[in-house]
Design an enzyme around this catalytic site. Structure first.
Site, short mmCIF file in Angstrom:
data_model
loop_
_atom_site.label_atom_id
_atom_site.label_comp_id
_atom_site.label_asym_id
_atom_site.label_seq_id
_atom_site.Cartn_x
_atom_site.Cartn_y
_atom_site.Cartn_z
NE ARG A 283 -5.13 0.65 9.87
CZ ARG A 283 -4.01 0.39 10.27
NH1 ARG A 283 -3.87 -0.25 11.57
NH2 ARG A 283 -2.95 0.88 9.72
NE ARG B 123 1.64 -5.89 11.98
CZ ARG B 123 2.75 -6.24 12.87
NH1 ARG B 123 2.93 -6.17 14.19
NH2 ARG B 123 3.83 -6.58 12.14
NE ARG C 128 7.39 -3.72 6.80
CZ ARG C 128 5.88 -3.72 7.08
NH1 ARG C 128 5.26 -3.05 6.28
NH2 ARG C 128 5.21 -4.20 8.07
CE LYS D 97 -2.30 -0.93 3.70
NZ LYS D 97 -1.76 -2.18 4.07
NE ARG E 165 8.23 -1.97 10.60
CZ ARG E 165 7.18 -1.26 9.98
NH1 ARG E 165 7.29 -0.98 8.94
NH2 ARG E 165 5.91 -1.67 10.62
#
Length: 190
Positions: free
Chosen positions: A90, A146, A129, A15, A135
């Site tokens: 959301r 998630r 990622r 996105k 992260r």
């Protein structure tokens, strides 16, 4: 044509990447809710201070405050000729709030771009990622959770936008530039 777009899809589908490319193509800001929160916190705005009271406690910012922050951002001068909103809505209550704020601002939604990809591909992209960006919150368990939350709470919102004739569904797998070109072709056809 003025483009006021939502870009939706599960985490890792691209996105942010596509929002940046569409932003450049249409000359409109790509707005992520995370960026809006960071801006308001960094600049010590009244809305930012209200949000900080929740984030400092490790709590999610409530919908009512999130809605105010989004409305404030969409009302800014650089968004007058259009925008791409990433990360919002959301939930069904946020859809209702967005409908109301767009009506109040006199800025109807142009389209909802929905990206999708296979679960295994999403897991691999997010793991990559996490490795590249360091992260710590992107553990396989956290990623899976998630993705499940998205499937349960956010994905059903796409049916709302489909019923309104606003949905542009695009396969988020493959070459980034080709995906972007497909989105632009679909939007320009509308």
């Amino acid at each position: 044509m003025v483009q006021r777009l939502l870009i939706m899809g599960p985490q890792g589908v691209g996105k942010g990447t596509q929002a940046a490319l569409l932003s450049k193509h249409y000359g409109i800001p790509a707005i992520s809710t995370g960026d809006i929160f960071r801006y308001n916190l960094k600049n010590g705005t009244e809305l930012g201070m209200q949000a900080k009271a929740y984030t400092d406690k490790g709590e999610l910012v409530p919908d009512e405050l999130t809605n105010k922050i989004v409305k404030d951002r969409l009302g800014m001068e650089d968004a007058a000729q259009g925008w791409i909103l990433d990360g919002y809505p959301r939930s069904s209550s946020q859809v209702e709030a967005l409908d109301q704020m767009l009506q109040e601002l006199g800025t109807p939604l142009t389209a909802v771009v929905a990206l999708d990809a296979d679960h295994d591909i999403l897991m691999k992209r997010i793991a990559k990622r996490a490795e590249e960006e360091g992260r710590a919150d992107d553990t396989p368990e956290a990623i899976a959770k998630r993705l499940d939350i998205y499937a349960e709470k956010t994905a059903p919102l796409l049916d709302t936008y489909k019923s309104r004739g606003l949905l542009v569904a695009v396969d988020g797998q493959g070459e980034v530039d080709r995906i972007s070109q497909t989105i632009i072709e679909e939007l320009d056809r509308r």
